[in-house]
Design a protein around this motif. Sequence first.
Motif, PDB file in Angstrom:
ATOM      1  N   ALA A 100       0.864  -1.182   0.000  1.00 54.34           N
ATOM      2  CA  ALA A 100       0.000   0.000   0.000  1.00 54.34           C
ATOM      3  C   ALA A 100       0.902   1.234   0.000  1.00 54.34           C
ATOM      4  CB  ALA A 100      -0.890  -0.003   1.238  1.00 54.34           C
ATOM      5  N   GLY A 101       0.440   2.315  -0.642  1.00 54.18           N
ATOM      6  CA  GLY A 101       1.329   3.470  -0.723  1.00 54.18           C
ATOM      7  C   GLY A 101       0.656   4.728  -1.210  1.00 54.18           C
ATOM      8  N   TRP A 102       1.464   5.656  -1.699  1.00 55.38           N
ATOM      9  CA  TRP A 102       0.978   6.949  -2.161  1.00 55.38           C
ATOM     10  C   TRP A 102       1.811   7.403  -3.356  1.00 55.38           C
ATOM     11  CZ3 TRP A 102       4.885  10.501  -2.162  1.00 55.38           C
ATOM     12  CH2 TRP A 102       5.967  10.248  -1.317  1.00 55.38           C
ATOM     13  N   LEU A 103       1.179   8.228  -4.196  1.00 53.10           N
ATOM     14  CA  LEU A 103       1.856   8.821  -5.344  1.00 53.10           C
ATOM     15  C   LEU A 103       1.630  10.322  -5.357  1.00 53.10           C
ATOM     16  CD1 LEU A 103       0.090   6.099  -6.641  1.00 53.10           C
ATOM     17  CD2 LEU A 103       1.966   6.415  -8.245  1.00 53.10           C
ATOM     18  N   HIS A 104       2.671  11.087  -5.665  1.00 53.70           N
ATOM     19  CA  HIS A 104       2.588  12.530  -5.855  1.00 53.70           C
ATOM     20  C   HIS A 104       2.712  12.777  -7.355  1.00 53.70           C
ATOM     21  CE1 HIS A 104       4.419  16.780  -4.952  1.00 53.70           C
ATOM     22  NE2 HIS A 104       3.241  16.843  -5.516  1.00 53.70           N
ATOM     23  N   LEU A 105       1.656  13.297  -7.964  1.00 52.75           N
ATOM     24  CA  LEU A 105       1.556  13.419  -9.412  1.00 52.75           C
ATOM     25  C   LEU A 105       1.323  14.863  -9.840  1.00 52.75           C
ATOM     26  CD1 LEU A 105      -0.940  10.473 -10.043  1.00 52.75           C
ATOM     27  CD2 LEU A 105       1.556  10.368 -10.125  1.00 52.75           C
ATOM     28  N   LYS A 106       1.725  15.163 -11.056  1.00 48.14           N
ATOM     29  CA  LYS A 106       1.379  16.420 -11.715  1.00 48.14           C
ATOM     30  C   LYS A 106       0.864  16.082 -13.108  1.00 48.14           C
ATOM     31  CE  LYS A 106       3.337  20.784 -13.414  1.00 48.14           C
ATOM     32  NZ  LYS A 106       4.592  21.572 -13.610  1.00 48.14           N
ATOM     33  N   VAL A 107      -0.151  16.814 -13.579  1.00 47.14           N
ATOM     34  CA  VAL A 107      -0.741  16.502 -14.879  1.00 47.14           C
ATOM     35  C   VAL A 107      -0.728  17.703 -15.812  1.00 47.14           C
ATOM     36  CG1 VAL A 107      -2.209  14.636 -14.019  1.00 47.14           C
ATOM     37  CG2 VAL A 107      -3.066  16.984 -13.979  1.00 47.14           C
ATOM     38  N   GLU A 108      -0.572  17.421 -17.093  1.00 48.18           N
ATOM     39  CA  GLU A 108      -0.689  18.396 -18.170  1.00 48.18           C
ATOM     40  C   GLU A 108      -1.427  17.720 -19.324  1.00 48.18           C
ATOM     41  OE1 GLU A 108       0.130  21.496 -17.996  1.00 48.18           O
ATOM     42  OE2 GLU A 108       1.748  21.699 -16.512  1.00 48.18           O
ATOM     43  N   VAL A 109      -1.818  18.502 -20.329  1.00 45.71           N
ATOM     44  CA  VAL A 109      -2.532  17.956 -21.488  1.00 45.71           C
ATOM     45  C   VAL A 109      -1.861  18.444 -22.762  1.00 45.71           C
ATOM     46  CG1 VAL A 109      -4.718  17.908 -22.755  1.00 45.71           C
ATOM     47  CG2 VAL A 109      -4.724  17.808 -20.250  1.00 45.71           C
ATOM     48  N   ILE A 110      -1.627  17.523 -23.707  1.00 47.61           N
ATOM     49  CA  ILE A 110      -1.198  17.885 -25.059  1.00 47.61           C
ATOM     50  C   ILE A 110      -2.394  17.689 -25.977  1.00 47.61           C
ATOM     51  CG2 ILE A 110       0.343  17.346 -26.991  1.00 47.61           C
ATOM     52  CD1 ILE A 110       2.394  16.365 -24.969  1.00 47.61           C
ATOM     53  N   LYS A 111      -2.940  18.784 -26.490  1.00 46.83           N
ATOM     54  CA  LYS A 111      -4.132  18.710 -27.316  1.00 46.83           C
ATOM     55  C   LYS A 111      -3.828  17.959 -28.621  1.00 46.83           C
ATOM     56  CE  LYS A 111      -7.415  20.076 -26.236  1.00 46.83           C
ATOM     57  NZ  LYS A 111      -8.411  19.398 -25.326  1.00 46.83           N
ATOM     58  N   ASP A 112      -4.736  17.052 -28.977  1.00 46.48           N
ATOM     59  CA  ASP A 112      -4.626  16.253 -30.199  1.00 46.48           C
ATOM     60  C   ASP A 112      -3.297  15.499 -30.257  1.00 46.48           C
ATOM     61  OD1 ASP A 112      -5.710  15.275 -32.591  1.00 46.48           O
ATOM     62  OD2 ASP A 112      -4.680  16.785 -33.799  1.00 46.48           O
ATOM     63  N   GLY A 113      -2.770  15.157 -29.089  1.00 50.89           N
ATOM     64  CA  GLY A 113      -1.449  14.548 -29.019  1.00 50.89           C
ATOM     65  C   GLY A 113      -1.366  13.160 -29.623  1.00 50.89           C
ATOM     66  N   MET A 114      -2.466  12.391 -29.605  1.00 49.52           N
ATOM     67  CA  MET A 114      -2.421  11.046 -30.159  1.00 49.52           C
ATOM     68  C   MET A 114      -2.114  11.088 -31.649  1.00 49.52           C
ATOM     69  SD  MET A 114      -5.573   9.139 -28.162  1.00 49.52           S
ATOM     70  CE  MET A 114      -5.307   7.565 -28.998  1.00 49.52           C
ATOM     71  N   ALA A 115      -2.776  11.988 -32.377  1.00 42.82           N
ATOM     72  CA  ALA A 115      -2.532  12.106 -33.820  1.00 42.82           C
ATOM     73  C   ALA A 115      -1.192  12.771 -34.107  1.00 42.82           C
ATOM     74  CB  ALA A 115      -3.660  12.896 -34.479  1.00 42.82           C
ATOM     75  N   LYS A 116      -0.857  13.783 -33.328  1.00 41.29           N
ATOM     76  CA  LYS A 116       0.401  14.508 -33.571  1.00 41.29           C
ATOM     77  C   LYS A 116       1.617  13.599 -33.474  1.00 41.29           C
ATOM     78  CE  LYS A 116      -0.980  19.134 -31.955  1.00 41.29           C
ATOM     79  NZ  LYS A 116      -0.853  20.111 -30.833  1.00 41.29           N
TER      80      LYS A 116
END
Length: 409
Positions: free
Chosen positions: A269-285
């Motif tokens: 059992a544990g913990w994660l410290h995360l940060k998130v961002e988004v790349i628009k249309d990144g799958m196709a790019k």
Amino acid sequence: MPETLIKVDLTKSAYENDMVHNRWHPDIPIVAWVNPGDDFIIETYDWTGGFIKNNDSADDVRDIDLSIVHFLSGPIGVKGAEPGDLLVVDLLDVGPLKESMWGFNGFFSKQNGGGFLTDHFPLAQKSIWDIKGLYTSSRHIPGVNFAGLIHPGLIGCLPDPKMLDTWNKREAELISTNPTRVPGLANPPFAATAHGGRAKGDVKAKIGAEGARTVPPREHGGNCDIKDLSRGSKIYFPVYVPGAGLSMGDLHFSQGDGEITFCGAIEMAGWLHLKVEVIKDGMAKYGVKNPIFKPSPITPNYKDYLIFEGISVDEQGKQHYLDVTIAYRQACLNAIEYLKKFGYSGAQAYSILGTAPVQGHISGVVDVPNACATLWLPTEIFDFDVMPSAAGPIKHIKGDIQMPISPDK
């Protein structure tokens, strides 16, 4: 200080926590929303939700209902994330819960899940590992002590309905080729033990009936068990539903490549410290179909390895064509036989390969008919010299300590 968005209480059942789920389905409700650029902390149960205990019996490994796993914290919604985007997740830090400074490794019975070497180790066994800062050791496996590379074994985004349907259809087709195989070829939806988080009524029933099991990795990530996905890693996840629906769990203190014991790694059992961002249309790019990631810059500093080879010839001497799975299995079996010469039982050696930071490599796939796979065993994790010499191996392990084993009922 970053906000802890999801907390877990290890004294209570994971089914009582509505910010946790154990299936993949697009209708699982988002439990918290964040903005691009936010960082936050998520707590997680071990993958069994606390079913495996810190004791000297393997009955819990034998008796666990594997349809309950994995218990995942989430889903987290990221504002502005839309299908076709890439969700960028920075894994800033990760660690064990302070009230649970231990982990477990085990082999499932062949009758209940099995594992990579289940024909050689068909009964349930378990080892407990104490976490001491960066290092771990086990009362069930003497003579080893190593630094951990803590990582989430399972992390990914929710599928859309089309992808979920694809998963269920293709896995059902595989099961139909040998529906009575033990262990099974795949795990179909199973409503009785499904946990849909905050879903209620008809939505909860739909998740139970259709929800994909969490055991395999798939296009969205999921249970990839990549040991190098530790603090400092950056992951690029395909987004399939509005908000992405990021979920995670199955934390490992340490793991060898391949997680070959299946009840694998050192589960915690544990913990994660995360940060998130988004790349628009990144799958196709970027032409992304499956997640891609940048590994952690922090790794255990082992430099000296003993490397074991395996080829595409099985234990019965049958030749296979460029079969990497068989080749890696042979490399593992060769390493186990070697460690037995120093006094380890086969089970103890197998557990070392599943928990220590061993490296697995596909070394050759073009020289027909044999693929070559290698297993790199760090020699510095042992309290004694394991290198070959003219004097022959010394049995440093006396056999007075064994891993708990539980016969099938």
